[in-house]
Structures are given as structure tokens and as C-alpha cells.
Design a protein around this motif. Structure first.
Motif, PDB file in Angstrom:
ATOM      1  N   UNK A  17       0.833  -1.207   0.000  1.00 47.29           N
ATOM      2  CA  UNK A  17       0.000   0.000   0.000  1.00 47.29           C
ATOM      3  C   UNK A  17       0.865   1.253   0.000  1.00 47.29           C
ATOM      4  N   UNK A  18       0.308   2.302  -0.552  1.00 48.67           N
ATOM      5  CA  UNK A  18       0.901   3.635  -0.504  1.00 48.67           C
ATOM      6  C   UNK A  18      -0.213   4.647  -0.369  1.00 48.67           C
ATOM      7  N   UNK A  19       0.136   5.799   0.207  1.00 48.61           N
ATOM      8  CA  UNK A  19      -0.815   6.899   0.299  1.00 48.61           C
ATOM      9  C   UNK A  19      -0.179   8.147  -0.283  1.00 48.61           C
ATOM     10  N   UNK A  20      -0.837   8.682  -1.298  1.00 47.01           N
ATOM     11  CA  UNK A  20      -0.382   9.917  -1.922  1.00 47.01           C
ATOM     12  C   UNK A  20      -1.155  11.101  -1.365  1.00 47.01           C
ATOM     13  N   UNK A  59     -13.775   6.873 -10.502  1.00 48.97           N
ATOM     14  CA  UNK A  59     -12.597   6.014 -10.452  1.00 48.97           C
ATOM     15  C   UNK A  59     -12.362   5.388 -11.820  1.00 48.97           C
ATOM     16  N   UNK A  60     -11.088   5.207 -12.143  1.00 43.64           N
ATOM     17  CA  UNK A  60     -10.757   4.399 -13.299  1.00 43.64           C
ATOM     18  C   UNK A  60     -11.143   2.952 -13.032  1.00 43.64           C
ATOM     19  N   UNK A  61     -11.486   2.224 -14.081  1.00 45.85           N
ATOM     20  CA  UNK A  61     -12.024   0.872 -13.912  1.00 45.85           C
ATOM     21  C   UNK A  61     -11.069  -0.057 -13.171  1.00 45.85           C
ATOM     22  N   UNK A  62      -9.793   0.024 -13.454  1.00 45.63           N
ATOM     23  CA  UNK A  62      -8.851  -0.924 -12.851  1.00 45.63           C
ATOM     24  C   UNK A  62      -8.498  -0.566 -11.412  1.00 45.63           C
ATOM     25  N   UNK A  63      -8.953   0.568 -10.937  1.00 43.53           N
ATOM     26  CA  UNK A  63      -8.637   1.018  -9.586  1.00 43.53           C
ATOM     27  C   UNK A  63      -9.783   0.762  -8.600  1.00 43.53           C
ATOM     28  N   UNK A  64     -10.966   0.509  -9.136  1.00 46.68           N
ATOM     29  CA  UNK A  64     -12.124   0.346  -8.263  1.00 46.68           C
ATOM     30  C   UNK A  64     -11.914  -0.812  -7.292  1.00 46.68           C
ATOM     31  N   UNK A  65     -12.211  -0.550  -6.032  1.00 46.00           N
ATOM     32  CA  UNK A  65     -12.071  -1.570  -5.009  1.00 46.00           C
ATOM     33  C   UNK A  65     -10.695  -1.637  -4.381  1.00 46.00           C
ATOM     34  N   UNK A  66      -9.712  -1.004  -5.017  1.00 49.08           N
ATOM     35  CA  UNK A  66      -8.348  -1.033  -4.471  1.00 49.08           C
ATOM     36  C   UNK A  66      -7.882   0.345  -4.024  1.00 49.08           C
ATOM     37  N   UNK A  67      -8.317   1.368  -4.732  1.00 49.45           N
ATOM     38  CA  UNK A  67      -7.890   2.735  -4.434  1.00 49.45           C
ATOM     39  C   UNK A  67      -9.063   3.514  -3.837  1.00 49.45           C
ATOM     40  N   UNK A  68      -8.739   4.425  -2.934  1.00 43.68           N
ATOM     41  CA  UNK A  68      -9.754   5.279  -2.333  1.00 43.68           C
ATOM     42  C   UNK A  68      -9.263   6.716  -2.319  1.00 43.68           C
ATOM     43  N   UNK A  69     -10.072   7.591  -2.860  1.00 45.27           N
ATOM     44  CA  UNK A  69      -9.743   9.004  -2.861  1.00 45.27           C
ATOM     45  C   UNK A  69     -10.502   9.696  -1.741  1.00 45.27           C
ATOM     46  N   UNK A  70      -9.864  10.668  -1.136  1.00 49.30           N
ATOM     47  CA  UNK A  70     -10.509  11.470  -0.103  1.00 49.30           C
ATOM     48  C   UNK A  70      -9.923  12.873  -0.161  1.00 49.30           C
ATOM     49  N   UNK A  71     -10.564  13.792   0.518  1.00 49.48           N
ATOM     50  CA  UNK A  71     -10.050  15.155   0.500  1.00 49.48           C
ATOM     51  C   UNK A  71     -10.423  15.895   1.765  1.00 49.48           C
ATOM     52  N   UNK A  80      -4.856   9.908  -1.913  1.00 55.00           N
ATOM     53  CA  UNK A  80      -5.155   8.684  -2.643  1.00 55.00           C
ATOM     54  C   UNK A  80      -4.551   7.520  -1.870  1.00 55.00           C
ATOM     55  N   UNK A  81      -5.414   6.696  -1.298  1.00 52.39           N
ATOM     56  CA  UNK A  81      -4.977   5.486  -0.625  1.00 52.39           C
ATOM     57  C   UNK A  81      -4.991   4.344  -1.632  1.00 52.39           C
ATOM     58  N   UNK A  82      -3.832   3.752  -1.841  1.00 50.47           N
ATOM     59  CA  UNK A  82      -3.692   2.686  -2.828  1.00 50.47           C
ATOM     60  C   UNK A  82      -3.341   1.386  -2.116  1.00 50.47           C
ATOM     61  N   UNK A  83      -4.207   0.418  -2.240  1.00 54.65           N
ATOM     62  CA  UNK A  83      -4.006  -0.893  -1.620  1.00 54.65           C
ATOM     63  C   UNK A  83      -3.899  -1.969  -2.694  1.00 54.65           C
ATOM     64  N   UNK A  84      -3.394  -3.120  -2.288  1.00 51.71           N
ATOM     65  CA  UNK A  84      -3.270  -4.266  -3.203  1.00 51.71           C
ATOM     66  C   UNK A  84      -2.594  -3.861  -4.506  1.00 51.71           C
ATOM     67  N   UNK A  85      -1.501  -3.155  -4.381  1.00 50.29           N
ATOM     68  CA  UNK A  85      -0.822  -2.628  -5.565  1.00 50.29           C
ATOM     69  C   UNK A  85      -0.249  -3.744  -6.419  1.00 50.29           C
ATOM     70  N   UNK A  86      -0.285  -3.512  -7.722  1.00 47.84           N
ATOM     71  CA  UNK A  86       0.191  -4.472  -8.706  1.00 47.84           C
ATOM     72  C   UNK A  86       1.315  -3.839  -9.521  1.00 47.84           C
TER      73      UNK A  86
END
Length: 116
Positions: A17-20, A59-71, A80-86
Motif C-alpha cells: 500500500x501507498x498513500x499519496x 474512479x478508473x475501472x482498474x482502480x475500483x475496489x483497491x484505491x480510495x480518494x478522499x479530501x 489517494x490510498x492505494x491498496x493491493x498494488x500491482x
């Protein structure tokens, strides 16, 4: 003018995971859309996720369920919280601010590399 400063990129192993973060400053309109795009070598820039000041998201299709945007509207910051990165998530990630009158502004980009 709007200035955008991104942080949080780096190297992560597959499944990690990473958080931007992206902070906006300057002539900010309270009604706006902030979000993230990415561009991998040899590919076009694509939408990762964006979010309006009112909370609507895309959300972009390939990011749904793995990435979460907040503000945080008070701080003019988007996350941008990115989980299960590939490995295919490897790209330069760009923050984008948009307002109907001001147009679009882009950050300088932050590299995300997913590799073992």
C-alpha cells in the motif's frame, strides 16, 4: 494560478500500500474537482480517481475496489490510498485541480513503482 505539491510516492512490493497526498495553494475556488491521473511509459495519461468538493467521486475501472480518494476541503488537500498494488500500477501519478473558470492545473508528478 494554482500550485500543487504532491508527496507519498515510492517503491512498494506487490500487494503493498501507498498513500499519496496533494496540497493546493494559490487562487483556489471552493467549488472544484481534485484528483489523480497516472501515466506509465509508452501509455497515455489516464484517470485514477477524482473527487468534487461536494464528495462526488469517479474512479478508473482498474482502480475500483483497491484505491480510495478522499479530501480535506479546509486544507485544499486530496489523498489517494492505494491498496493491493500491482506491478501494472507502476507509473508517474499526477495531481490535478480543475475549476470551470480557471481550467486545469497539474502537479509535477510523483513516481510509484510496484516491484519485488
Amino acid at each position: 494560478q494554482v500550485q500543487l505539491v504532491e508527496s507519498g510516492g515510492g517503491l512498494v512490493q506487490p500487494g503493498g500500500s501507498l498513500r499519496l497526498s496533494c496540497g493546493a495553494s494559490g487562487s483556489i475556488f471552493s467549488i472544484n474537482v481534485m484528483g489523480w491521473y497516472r501515466q506509465a511509459p509508452g501509455k497515455e495519461r489516464e484517470l485514477v480517481a477524482d473527487m468534487s468538493d461536494g464528495g462526488s467521486t469517479n474512479y478508473g475501472d482498474s482502480m475500483k475496489g483497491r484505491f480510495t480518494i478522499s479530501r480535506d476541503n479546509a486544507q485544499n488537500t486530496v489523498y489517494l490510498q492505494m491498496n493491493s498494488l500491482k506491478p501494472e500500477d507502476t507509473a508517474v501519478y499526477y495531481c490535478r485541480y480543475w475549476h470551470g473558470s480557471a481550467g486545469a492545473y497539474w502537479g509535477q508528478g510523483t513516481q510509484v513503482t510496484v516491484s519485488s
